[in-house]
Design an enzyme around this catalytic site. Structure first.
Site, mmCIF file in Angstrom:
data_model
loop_
_atom_site.group_PDB
_atom_site.id
_atom_site.type_symbol
_atom_site.label_atom_id
_atom_site.label_comp_id
_atom_site.label_asym_id
_atom_site.label_seq_id
_atom_site.Cartn_x
_atom_site.Cartn_y
_atom_site.Cartn_z
ATOM 1 C CD GLU A 346 -35.966 46.697 73.916
ATOM 2 O OE1 GLU A 346 -35.371 48.309 72.927
ATOM 3 O OE2 GLU A 346 -35.441 46.181 74.450
ATOM 4 C CG ASP A 370 -32.705 48.392 79.303
ATOM 5 O OD1 ASP A 370 -33.556 47.597 79.097
ATOM 6 O OD2 ASP A 370 -32.262 49.348 78.615
ATOM 7 C CG HIS A 538 -35.698 44.410 79.313
ATOM 8 N ND1 HIS A 538 -37.064 43.564 78.041
ATOM 9 C CD2 HIS A 538 -35.692 45.368 78.831
ATOM 10 C CE1 HIS A 538 -36.511 44.434 77.029
ATOM 11 N NE2 HIS A 538 -34.901 45.345 77.496
#
Length: 603
Positions: A346, A370, A538
């Site tokens: 991401e 995550d 994260h």
């Protein structure tokens, strides 16, 4: 040892060296002459210690440069500085067994991480010089680390105490990490993903704190290269054969109306392999492209870290980056074992920077995840027929999982010297360990409603008992970057318990159960409070209890640490930090970092 020659890397050629500066009492007429041999031999022992224990990310031993002469005054200090510039010295370590003229012999380069080792012997006052020159560094605003043995030694004692060795090696690892970043690039592949703050790439952070540049490419570069065949066709065929043999498909968790055909999945596999080759080529270049007439593309972007935007502008139409991210972050592929490429899911550039820190400090692959859920003992018992968490997990668990699959090293199928699961530098990984990592991983058709463009996602569960460190850099308005650190252990749950908890979320992603070490203080009052104090969605997991290395590197770059559970006797920062407070070290760290400012953007 170098990386597999079939795997391009930016860690080649003239890498930054460690400069050893033997300083000496400059008084000729008997004093200096009596110390020349002892001082130079001390420098040689330090250089041997470093080159025997520290390697570059490509596996080659760290190179040391010893000053041509002992440094007794400013003329020799200037000559040494010229020598260090010529020989690409990125880290400076001054060593001496005696008194020297502090301000005349010190290293004045403000950008070069530096330390001073003063031999603890009573015959000559090396420790007095250490105190004097560190005071000079502090007064001039050029922080330096001080290294001083706990026990007094005889002047002729060639043995180097364990505490001195540890500090020299820790400083050098951190200094080389900073030097290896300087002048390199972060490659932003795409833009901001789904409003995630970390993927709003902040040029100021990379330039002023890390000494790096940011390179940007649009996601259309991928589809353009795929459509035009701008990748090594022979390597593509080799990689696809390797994938068919080593990447078994697992269950398709899509509903019947969302399942994709075999023909579609085969096309997705093909595209995923092409995307992996293209992402690597964009980062580090590929001479094969020049042979194809693509000289510009062959250069790459000199990127030692990157991020792949993926969701949603790409993944709504094309296969996700899960395979790309997993394989590039892994210490092996179809070309064999090699250094991992750092690729953030991401395009979370802040997690990429944190991964880069962990990799350069340990030479190992890094887990991107995550920080998804805190599972309390009561919640686990309620969901799993009364199952009781015990041992490291007795205060609860953190579920590390992510839609951008982590490195396959994260399976924990590599072992340290004590037989515990770990992640190792690529040159220490056995062929059997590569096989076990691959065997522990299955690949699943991505969930179509998440990824309309398809793709394959990895699944594994990390073995328990791995000492590990969880970290994250965050950006704070008015403050700048700040880092969080949590040492702990991975935990292995009974299969039924794991499945019950894991399948509460997407079952196609890799899972690590992590138990931070709680101390009863601050954010580490409990496992819940670690989750509650974490600054972003994260995190990064590095093998080993290496929080102290993150702390030392952060101080070199002037990034304060606002949450850690590293014991005070392991914390090692420049001596100037003492002047900002010796009781509350966290607060002192903030004051020192603010005072000195980012390494490459000084106040």
């Amino acid at each position: 040892m170098n990386a597999n020659p079939s795997s391009p890397t930016v860690f080649q050629g003239d890498l930054p060296r460690v400069g050893i500066r033997p300083t000496i009492d400059g008084r000729l007429g008997g004093v200096r002459e009596s110390l020349e041999e002892q001082t130079m031999n001390l420098a040689k022992r330090v250089a041997e210690l470093i080159s025997s224990n520290i390697r570059y990310p490509n596996g080659a031993p760290a190179e040391c440069v010893i000053a041509d002469t002992c440094i007794g005054g400013v003329a020799e200090a200037a000559a040494c500085d010229d020598q260090f510039r010529r020989e690409n010295v990125g880290v400076s370590l001054t060593v001496t067994p005696c008194w020297c003229y502090g301000s005349e012999t010190m290293d004045m380069d403000p950008l070069r991480p530096k330390a001073v080792f003063g031999f603890n012997g009573t015959e000559r006052p090396g420790a007095v010089y250490l105190a004097a020159v560190l005071a000079g560094h502090t007064q001039k605003g050029i922080p330096a680390f001080g290294i001083y043995g706990r026990d007094v030694q005889d002047a002729g004692d060639a043995n180097m105490p364990a505490d001195v060795q540890a500090k020299i090696l820790d400083f050098t690892r951190c200094g080389l990490a900073a030097a290896l970043m300087k002048g390199k690039a972060y490659l932003s592949m795409g833009g901001t993903s789904m409003g995630i703050a970390g993927s709003m790439v902040d040029y100021n952070f990379w330039e002023k704190w890390l000494g790096m540049r940011v390179e940007d490419i649009d996601m259309s570069e991928f589809i353009g290269r795929m459509n035009k065949g701008q990748f090594d066709q022979a390597e593509y065929e080799k990689a696809l054969d390797w994938v068919r043999e080593n990447c078994p498909e697992g269950d398709d968790y899509n509903s019947e109306d969302q399942k994709r055909s075999r023909e579609t999945l085969d096309k997705e596999w093909s595209d995923c392999v092409k995307m992996t080759l293209i992402a690597r080529d964009l980062m580090v270049g590929n001479p094969k492209l020049a042979e194809m007439g693509l000289q510009e593309q062959a250069h790459g972007h000199q990127a030692i870290a990157s991020g792949f935007q993926g969701q949603r502008q790409w993944t709504d139409h094309f296969p996700n980056g899960d395979f790309l991210e997993a394989i590039l972050n892994t210490s092996f592929d179809w070309n064999g074992k090699r250094a991992p490429y750092i690729v953030a899911t991401e395009n979370d550039a802040l997690n990429a920077a944190t991964m880069l820190f962990g990799h350069l400090l340990t030479n190992t692959a890094q887990v991107f995840a995550d920080l998804r859920t805190y599972w309390s003992p009561d919640a686990v018992a309620s969901a799993c027929d009364g199952y009781k968490l015990e041992g490291a997990a007795s205060d609860g668990l953190l579920h590390l999982i992510n839609s951008g699959p982590a490195t396959l090293d994260g399976t924990g199928r590599q072992s340290d010297a004590d037989g515990r699961p770990t992640m190792k530098p690529f040159w220490e990984i056995s062929d059997q360990e590569v096989h076990e990592c691959l065997k522990a991983t299955t690949w699943h058709p991505s969930i179509t409603e998440y990824f309309p463009g398809g793709g394959l996602s990895s699944r594994f569960s990390t073995l328990g008992g791995m000492p590990a460190t969880m970290t994250r850099i965050n950006l704070v308005a008015g403050l700048g970057p700040a880092i969080q650190i949590a040492e702990g252990h991975t935990v292995e749950l009974p299969q039924k318990v794991h499945d019950t908890l894991d399948q509460r979320t997407n079952p196609t992603w890799p899972t690590t159960w992590f138990a931070p070490t709680v101390t009863g203080r601050g954010a580490f009052t409990s496992t819940y409070e670690v989750m509650n104090h974490w600054g972003a969605n994260h995190c990064v997991m590095t093998a080993g209890h290496v929080g102290h290395l993150f702390i030392s590197l952060a101080s070199m770059l002037r990034i304060p640490v606002y949450m850690h559970n590293v014991a005070e006797d392991r914390v090692f920062r420049p001596s100037a930090w003492n002047a900002f407070g010796t009781d509350n070290l966290e607060a002192a760290d903030f004051r020192a970092c603010e005072n000195f400012g980012p390494l490459y953007g000084r106040n």
